[in-house]
Design a protein around this motif. Sequence first.
Motif, PDB file in Angstrom:
ATOM      1  N   GLU A 128       2.415  -5.281  -3.184  1.00  0.00           N
ATOM      2  CA  GLU A 128       1.505  -4.900  -4.270  1.00  0.00           C
ATOM      3  C   GLU A 128       1.874  -3.476  -4.688  1.00  0.00           C
ATOM      4  OE1 GLU A 128      -2.557  -5.351  -2.926  1.00  0.00           O
ATOM      5  OE2 GLU A 128      -3.169  -3.582  -4.039  1.00  0.00           O
ATOM      6  N   THR A 185       0.189  -7.062  -9.083  1.00  0.00           N
ATOM      7  CA  THR A 185       0.304  -7.875  -7.866  1.00  0.00           C
ATOM      8  C   THR A 185       1.004  -9.179  -8.235  1.00  0.00           C
ATOM      9  OG1 THR A 185      -1.854  -8.963  -8.142  1.00  0.00           O
ATOM     10  CG2 THR A 185      -1.825  -6.902  -6.896  1.00  0.00           C
ATOM     11  N   HIS A 232       1.326  -1.738  -1.068  1.00  0.00           N
ATOM     12  CA  HIS A 232       0.595  -2.407   0.006  1.00  0.00           C
ATOM     13  C   HIS A 232       1.332  -3.702   0.322  1.00  0.00           C
ATOM     14  CE1 HIS A 232      -3.140  -0.191  -1.758  1.00  0.00           C
ATOM     15  NE2 HIS A 232      -2.316   0.622  -1.129  1.00  0.00           N
ATOM     16  N   HIS A 234       1.389  -7.096   1.874  1.00  0.00           N
ATOM     17  CA  HIS A 234       0.548  -8.183   2.406  1.00  0.00           C
ATOM     18  C   HIS A 234       1.447  -9.147   3.178  1.00  0.00           C
ATOM     19  CE1 HIS A 234      -3.120  -7.406  -0.065  1.00  0.00           C
ATOM     20  NE2 HIS A 234      -2.222  -6.702  -0.742  1.00  0.00           N
ATOM     21  N   ARG A 302     -11.394  -5.379   6.011  1.00  0.00           N
ATOM     22  CA  ARG A 302     -11.727  -5.068   4.608  1.00  0.00           C
ATOM     23  C   ARG A 302     -12.020  -3.582   4.370  1.00  0.00           C
ATOM     24  NH1 ARG A 302     -15.242 -10.612   3.760  1.00  0.00           N
ATOM     25  NH2 ARG A 302     -14.113 -11.663   5.399  1.00  0.00           N
ATOM     26  N   ARG A 304     -10.280  -0.125   3.046  1.00  0.00           N
ATOM     27  CA  ARG A 304      -9.086   0.323   2.315  1.00  0.00           C
ATOM     28  C   ARG A 304      -8.505   1.635   2.829  1.00  0.00           C
ATOM     29  NH1 ARG A 304     -12.191  -2.335  -1.030  1.00  0.00           N
ATOM     30  NH2 ARG A 304     -11.296  -4.067  -2.208  1.00  0.00           N
ATOM     31  N   ARG A 309      -5.185  -3.717   7.146  1.00  0.00           N
ATOM     32  CA  ARG A 309      -6.477  -4.177   6.626  1.00  0.00           C
ATOM     33  C   ARG A 309      -6.495  -5.700   6.616  1.00  0.00           C
ATOM     34  NH1 ARG A 309      -7.271  -5.037   0.643  1.00  0.00           N
ATOM     35  NH2 ARG A 309      -9.497  -5.230   0.255  1.00  0.00           N
ATOM     36  N   CYS A 311      -7.573  -8.695   4.903  1.00  0.00           N
ATOM     37  CA  CYS A 311      -7.955  -8.833   3.490  1.00  0.00           C
ATOM     38  C   CYS A 311      -9.079  -9.853   3.310  1.00  0.00           C
ATOM     39  CB  CYS A 311      -6.730  -9.223   2.666  1.00  0.00           C
ATOM     40  SG  CYS A 311      -5.546  -7.876   2.596  1.00  0.00           S
ATOM     41  N   TYR A 313     -11.430 -12.940   1.593  1.00  0.00           N
ATOM     42  CA  TYR A 313     -11.224 -14.277   1.015  1.00  0.00           C
ATOM     43  C   TYR A 313     -12.621 -14.800   0.692  1.00  0.00           C
ATOM     44  CZ  TYR A 313     -12.159 -14.690   5.973  1.00  0.00           C
ATOM     45  OH  TYR A 313     -12.700 -14.493   7.207  1.00  0.00           O
ATOM     46  N   ASN A 326      -4.686 -13.063   5.064  1.00  0.00           N
ATOM     47  CA  ASN A 326      -3.504 -12.203   5.166  1.00  0.00           C
ATOM     48  C   ASN A 326      -3.907 -10.793   5.535  1.00  0.00           C
ATOM     49  OD1 ASN A 326      -3.163 -10.317   2.508  1.00  0.00           O
ATOM     50  ND2 ASN A 326      -4.226 -12.208   1.987  1.00  0.00           N
ATOM     51  N   GLU A 328      -2.833  -6.623   5.344  1.00  0.00           N
ATOM     52  CA  GLU A 328      -2.176  -5.698   4.419  1.00  0.00           C
ATOM     53  C   GLU A 328      -1.791  -4.424   5.166  1.00  0.00           C
ATOM     54  OE1 GLU A 328      -3.715  -4.055   0.140  1.00  0.00           O
ATOM     55  OE2 GLU A 328      -5.044  -3.781   1.831  1.00  0.00           O
ATOM     56  N   ARG A 330      -0.893  -0.673   4.664  1.00  0.00           N
ATOM     57  CA  ARG A 330      -1.140   0.243   3.546  1.00  0.00           C
ATOM     58  C   ARG A 330      -0.358   1.554   3.646  1.00  0.00           C
ATOM     59  NH1 ARG A 330      -5.631  -1.343   0.466  1.00  0.00           N
ATOM     60  NH2 ARG A 330      -6.083   0.789  -0.184  1.00  0.00           N
TER      61      ARG A 330
END
Length: 439
Positions: A128, A185, A232, A234, A302, A304, A309, A311, A313, A326, A328, A330
């Motif tokens: 991303e 993304t 980022h 993922h 979750r 940031r 992280r 993620c 859903y 997934n 991430e 960062r």
Amino acid sequence: MADGYEGIVTVCCSDIAGQVRGKGFPASDLEKRRRFGVGWTPTNVMINCFGRIPATPFGAEGDLMLVPASGGDIRLESGPGLPLEHIILGDILTMAGEPWECCLRSLLARALRALEEEAGLRLVASFEHEFWYERGEERPGDSYAASSLRGMEGFISEFLAALRVNDIAPDTFLPEYGPRQYEITIDPAEGLVAADQAVKLREICRSVARRHGSRASFSPVVTHGIVGNGVHIHFSLTDLAGLPVGFDDTRPGKMSEVCASFCAGILRHARALCALTAPSVISYERLKPHSWSAYYANLADRDREALLRICPYPEVEGLDVSRRFNIEYRGADAAASPHLQLAALVFAGLEGVREALPSPFISTGDPGRWSDAERAERGITDLPRSLGEALDALEGDGVIGGCLGSVLTQAYVMHKRGEIEMASKETLADLCSLYAEAY
Ligand code: GLU
Ligand code: MG
């Protein structure tokens, strides 16, 4: 293409400096060039992002081949009636046809092969990207504002179309928090393809921006003191049949055992990884507290500001969460080669799986409010606070150094120490401008 023009094809690699460099030949020779590509030189990997070679272990000697990879093509309109801009990402091979120690694309292929062979796992990833667009319009209070897209519709639609032509599926395009800052993304893909796509996306974005009389910069910090551009990464894990294996709703963070071990491996080696994923001097101006980037080597659900992280859903009836689950990473930016970034994450994660490391502590809130002892108890270390510190960590990490191999590790550290030395002569504001042009 109009008569009278002869197109060229340029075979390129994404190198230690995170630059895409290569050599070209007449497009009509492409078939002939598929096997041996173009000649390449070991010391080219020591050209830093400022275009200098402060030191090289390779000298003026040696020869390599930069060979087009299948699926490596980037095709771009260069203007009405003009030939296409045609780049092909390639692998750097020795004259005997073996992957060269400093070929970062081959390194990623090796990491993914090890993950398959040793752990029966495959990695799916998506990079991303945030970037700064010179001709974006700026007004106070325009973060995430629809008005931030006005006047650049032509660029956006051409950019998205060019991604599709190159088999990259855009997912979202948005105005970000910072002035003239945007985010793109894309859909996830198998590891090597995902890294190739990240290289392609940056080149496509810059090229289309240029055609629109503008510039795009992915530099981690374009203006000193203003929010940075992150990359980022993922990722999720599947078995060899492609079935997701990262999700387990009976466990902490809903991470399966194997996914938790993979993350634990990344956290264990996070300090060394930063040297490879956040590899510019100004990368550490982005990795500051409360910048929505990362400041500690922690895993959080979750959040940031965590390095890793989990993620989100949608939690609705009937949705197969396992396919969306997934993680991430960062702590990355676009000063690095995506191939090297992903290879480093895979090697570290695989080490965690091999050792069956226990699930990392899942933090809630800012680890900065805990004492050093409390963080240590929870297994949370500080990230390096400068590139120099990150390189020290890389040199001291035998596992990551071993995976990269001594030739690449030494070349990498020498390259980056030279960059630090050059950067030390600039003010921070000037340095940000230089990096903005380089990336
Ligand atoms: N710009 C932030 C970074 O440097 C990320 C903001 C976001 O969460 O999208 O990583
Ligand atoms: Mg963002």
